[in-house]
Design a protein around this motif. Sequence first.
Motif, PDB file in Angstrom:
ATOM      1  N   ALA A   1      52.841  47.379  47.176  1.00 51.94           N
ATOM      2  CA  ALA A   1      51.871  46.971  48.193  1.00 51.94           C
ATOM      3  C   ALA A   1      50.437  47.195  47.745  1.00 51.94           C
ATOM      4  CB  ALA A   1      52.143  47.728  49.491  1.00 51.94           C
ATOM      5  N   THR A   2      50.196  48.210  46.914  1.00 49.90           N
ATOM      6  CA  THR A   2      48.843  48.507  46.453  1.00 49.90           C
ATOM      7  C   THR A   2      48.320  47.473  45.465  1.00 49.90           C
ATOM      8  OG1 THR A   2      49.820  49.973  44.798  1.00 49.90           O
ATOM      9  CG2 THR A   2      49.003  50.994  46.821  1.00 49.90           C
ATOM     10  N   GLU A   3      49.178  46.527  45.057  1.00 53.01           N
ATOM     11  CA  GLU A   3      48.754  45.477  44.136  1.00 53.01           C
ATOM     12  C   GLU A   3      49.002  44.078  44.687  1.00 53.01           C
ATOM     13  OE1 GLU A   3      50.486  46.044  40.291  1.00 53.01           O
ATOM     14  OE2 GLU A   3      50.030  48.186  40.223  1.00 53.01           O
ATOM     15  N   ASP A   4      49.615  43.975  45.863  1.00 51.55           N
ATOM     16  CA  ASP A   4      49.966  42.680  46.427  1.00 51.55           C
ATOM     17  C   ASP A   4      48.804  42.171  47.279  1.00 51.55           C
ATOM     18  OD1 ASP A   4      51.077  40.544  48.024  1.00 51.55           O
ATOM     19  OD2 ASP A   4      53.067  41.312  47.504  1.00 51.55           O
ATOM     20  N   ALA A   5      48.295  40.971  46.946  1.00 49.05           N
ATOM     21  CA  ALA A   5      47.143  40.426  47.662  1.00 49.05           C
ATOM     22  C   ALA A   5      47.414  40.240  49.143  1.00 49.05           C
ATOM     23  CB  ALA A   5      46.735  39.091  47.034  1.00 49.05           C
ATOM     24  N   ARG A   6      48.689  40.001  49.513  1.00 47.29           N
ATOM     25  CA  ARG A   6      49.009  39.823  50.930  1.00 47.29           C
ATOM     26  C   ARG A   6      48.723  41.088  51.717  1.00 47.29           C
ATOM     27  NH1 ARG A   6      55.130  37.954  50.401  1.00 47.29           N
ATOM     28  NH2 ARG A   6      54.986  39.634  48.861  1.00 47.29           N
ATOM     29  N   CYS A   7      48.920  42.238  51.095  1.00 45.27           N
ATOM     30  CA  CYS A   7      48.679  43.524  51.761  1.00 45.27           C
ATOM     31  C   CYS A   7      47.212  43.944  51.647  1.00 45.27           C
ATOM     32  CB  CYS A   7      49.568  44.601  51.156  1.00 45.27           C
ATOM     33  SG  CYS A   7      51.330  44.186  51.093  1.00 45.27           S
ATOM     34  N   LEU A   8      46.665  43.774  50.435  1.00 43.80           N
ATOM     35  CA  LEU A   8      45.299  44.216  50.183  1.00 43.80           C
ATOM     36  C   LEU A   8      44.282  43.431  50.995  1.00 43.80           C
ATOM     37  CD1 LEU A   8      45.651  44.545  46.326  1.00 43.80           C
ATOM     38  CD2 LEU A   8      45.225  46.447  47.899  1.00 43.80           C
ATOM     39  N   ALA A   9      44.599  42.199  51.346  1.00 49.35           N
ATOM     40  CA  ALA A   9      43.637  41.352  52.050  1.00 49.35           C
ATOM     41  C   ALA A   9      43.232  41.924  53.400  1.00 49.35           C
ATOM     42  CB  ALA A   9      44.219  39.948  52.229  1.00 49.35           C
ATOM     43  N   CYS A  10      44.065  42.769  53.998  1.00 48.36           N
ATOM     44  CA  CYS A  10      43.719  43.383  55.284  1.00 48.36           C
ATOM     45  C   CYS A  10      43.621  44.898  55.217  1.00 48.36           C
ATOM     46  CB  CYS A  10      44.731  42.986  56.358  1.00 48.36           C
ATOM     47  SG  CYS A  10      44.559  41.288  56.931  1.00 48.36           S
ATOM     48  N   HIS A  11      44.223  45.518  54.234  1.00 45.44           N
ATOM     49  CA  HIS A  11      44.196  46.974  54.145  1.00 45.44           C
ATOM     50  C   HIS A  11      43.073  47.480  53.240  1.00 45.44           C
ATOM     51  CE1 HIS A  11      47.908  48.188  56.350  1.00 45.44           C
ATOM     52  NE2 HIS A  11      48.206  46.915  56.158  1.00 45.44           N
ATOM     53  N   SER A  12      42.265  46.569  52.724  1.00 49.78           N
ATOM     54  CA  SER A  12      41.070  46.924  51.964  1.00 49.78           C
ATOM     55  C   SER A  12      40.070  45.792  52.166  1.00 49.78           C
ATOM     56  CB  SER A  12      41.407  47.114  50.474  1.00 49.78           C
ATOM     57  OG  SER A  12      41.767  45.878  49.879  1.00 49.78           O
ATOM     58  N   ASN A  13      39.023  45.790  51.401  1.00 47.27           N
ATOM     59  CA  ASN A  13      38.058  44.690  51.462  1.00 47.27           C
ATOM     60  C   ASN A  13      38.764  43.399  51.044  1.00 47.27           C
ATOM     61  OD1 ASN A  13      35.998  42.830  51.043  1.00 47.27           O
ATOM     62  ND2 ASN A  13      34.642  44.292  50.039  1.00 47.27           N
ATOM     63  N   PRO A  14      38.852  42.387  51.921  1.00 48.96           N
ATOM     64  CA  PRO A  14      39.596  41.175  51.565  1.00 48.96           C
ATOM     65  C   PRO A  14      39.050  40.458  50.342  1.00 48.96           C
ATOM     66  CG  PRO A  14      38.365  40.872  53.612  1.00 48.96           C
ATOM     67  CD  PRO A  14      38.318  42.325  53.293  1.00 48.96           C
ATOM     68  N   ALA A  15      37.782  40.688  50.010  1.00 48.15           N
ATOM     69  CA  ALA A  15      37.200  40.045  48.836  1.00 48.15           C
ATOM     70  C   ALA A  15      37.731  40.638  47.534  1.00 48.15           C
ATOM     71  CB  ALA A  15      35.680  40.166  48.877  1.00 48.15           C
ATOM     72  N   LEU A  16      38.421  41.772  47.616  1.00 47.95           N
ATOM     73  CA  LEU A  16      38.944  42.415  46.413  1.00 47.95           C
ATOM     74  C   LEU A  16      40.436  42.154  46.217  1.00 47.95           C
ATOM     75  CD1 LEU A  16      37.252  45.909  46.881  1.00 47.95           C
ATOM     76  CD2 LEU A  16      36.472  44.051  45.398  1.00 47.95           C
ATOM     77  N   ALA A  17      41.063  41.441  47.145  1.00 52.78           N
ATOM     78  CA  ALA A  17      42.522  41.328  47.138  1.00 52.78           C
ATOM     79  C   ALA A  17      43.057  40.605  45.914  1.00 52.78           C
ATOM     80  CB  ALA A  17      42.997  40.616  48.407  1.00 52.78           C
ATOM     81  N   THR A  18      42.345  39.599  45.418  1.00 52.13           N
ATOM     82  CA  THR A  18      42.855  38.817  44.294  1.00 52.13           C
ATOM     83  C   THR A  18      42.217  39.214  42.970  1.00 52.13           C
ATOM     84  OG1 THR A  18      41.217  37.083  44.758  1.00 52.13           O
ATOM     85  CG2 THR A  18      43.384  36.835  45.763  1.00 52.13           C
ATOM     86  N   ARG A  19      41.424  40.265  42.960  1.00 58.34           N
ATOM     87  CA  ARG A  19      40.815  40.730  41.711  1.00 58.34           C
ATOM     88  C   ARG A  19      41.852  41.418  40.842  1.00 58.34           C
ATOM     89  NH1 ARG A  19      35.383  41.996  42.187  1.00 58.34           N
ATOM     90  NH2 ARG A  19      35.533  42.624  39.995  1.00 58.34           N
ATOM     91  N   ASP A  20      41.474  41.709  39.604  1.00 62.34           N
ATOM     92  CA  ASP A  20      42.364  42.363  38.642  1.00 62.34           C
ATOM     93  C   ASP A  20      42.854  43.697  39.208  1.00 62.34           C
ATOM     94  OD1 ASP A  20      43.682  43.471  36.509  1.00 62.34           O
ATOM     95  OD2 ASP A  20      41.943  43.502  35.160  1.00 62.34           O
ATOM     96  N   SER A  21      44.157  43.797  39.441  1.00 68.29           N
ATOM     97  CA  SER A  21      44.713  45.000  40.069  1.00 68.29           C
ATOM     98  C   SER A  21      44.626  46.227  39.179  1.00 68.29           C
ATOM     99  CB  SER A  21      46.175  44.764  40.447  1.00 68.29           C
ATOM    100  OG  SER A  21      46.271  43.775  41.434  1.00 68.29           O
ATOM    101  N   LYS A  22      44.403  46.054  37.873  1.00 65.19           N
ATOM    102  CA  LYS A  22      44.368  47.194  36.963  1.00 65.19           C
ATOM    103  C   LYS A  22      42.946  47.668  36.664  1.00 65.19           C
ATOM    104  CE  LYS A  22      48.845  46.832  36.483  1.00 65.19           C
ATOM    105  NZ  LYS A  22      49.748  47.814  37.134  1.00 65.19           N
TER     106      LYS A  22
END
Length: 468
Positions: free
Chosen positions: A125-146
């Motif tokens: 979940a900490t790397e999945d854009a579907r989760c990150l889009a609402c559980h963090s800044n949505p602008a960072l969801a598709t950025r490089d997870s590493k």
Amino acid sequence: MIPNARTLAIAAVAAAAVLVWVGLQARSPGAVTVPAPPGPPAGAAVPLHTAVGNTGCMSAACHGNPAGKALSGTFDASTWEGSGTCWAARDPHTRAYSLLTDKPVRPVRATAAQIMERMHSPVPATEDARCLACHSNPALATRDSKDPHVVSLRQEGVGCESCHGNASGWLRPHTTWRADTRAEYAAVGMTPLFDVGDRAATCLGCHVGAPADPERGLAVRDMNHDMIAAGHPRLNFDFAEFHRELPKHWQEKERTASGPKPRGPAFDARLWLVGRVAQAEAACKLLASRADRARAGDPRTPWPELAEFNCAACHHDLSEPWRSEPAARGDRPLGALKWQTVWPVTTAPEFGAVRPVVTAMQRARPAGFGEIGPLAHQSAANLSELRQTLVGAADADLVGRARQAFLGGVGENPEWDTDGQVLWGLAALQRSRLIDRPVGEFDRAFDAVRRRDWAAARPLLDKLFVKP
């Protein structure tokens, strides 16, 4: 005599002390010099929509001062100085990212790892854009997870930029604004949250969902029925109620051409009705996005999406024969699912903007994505216009619309999903204190709705909301 090193050091300290003393004497008592926040060099292009992080806002010279007054419920012209501290101390959005980890900071029924396992997802979940889009800044969801910097920014949870917009363009300019006009915000990519309509739309981007926004770098936010079945809580939201419960880190005021002024007495009623319309607007935008993605063949977007429909359409007591009666079904054929209820917008006759979508989705076979996409786009545009009208409506007009919504929006037998939305509306209108009825009448109506005793509730609501 040549002074030694120790003598020189003492002299330097003394000289510095004198300079500091002279500087303090020249300043008026209590004055504070606030340095400009970091920004691009003079003449350089301002890069819009790039995340800076909460630390860009949280210095003591900006929004990181003590927030004792705000935390105790006192708000004034200095509230902004401790707004970041107040947010960090008490706002539940700070915990959003932790819910994706194996150490959530509050109890959960299902951990993120369990949800992802049930969804057969190989991505945490900490790397999945579907989760990150609402559980963090949505602008960072598709950025490089590493990327360590991106990971660090995500771990701040739903922070300043998640709501106010990424700060690269506005971090420096917003310290010099005077009029706080919409044009100033738009030029630098800052979200005008002083407008309660835009504020509601911003919240609903996660609490309902939203299409992708390539210009601002925002990923699609779409929490669907598969996630609910895997253990994610359903999105049950009312803007006015959640707004009331949120620990405020701002002074509530309207921005006008002549300067800020206090909110009017109908503010709670306005929050409720604007929030209801904004929620229907967000639902239509998400529906249009789902239709567009399904038409493009997105394997993660089935059609129709079950989360589009009223939860109580399937999840209800089977001993409720009234569900098949014409009065309860309205124009729905037998067997047709009820589209999601955003009460009273999807039920009251005066909200005609969403009616084409409701009709198309409530057929025995819901409309296909090719048909529903244009309808949902148009309904969203119409609801956006209505939302803006309600934001600027006079108090008397606003309360009149709220009365009409209650009188026209309660059907024969509202199901449990609608009951809760009625209760939220009652609470908001009672707080506004603009409907001239004894508090006891609100209490009796509230209790009848809570018990789902609609035989008692309906005449009480009629008495409350009929124009005197």
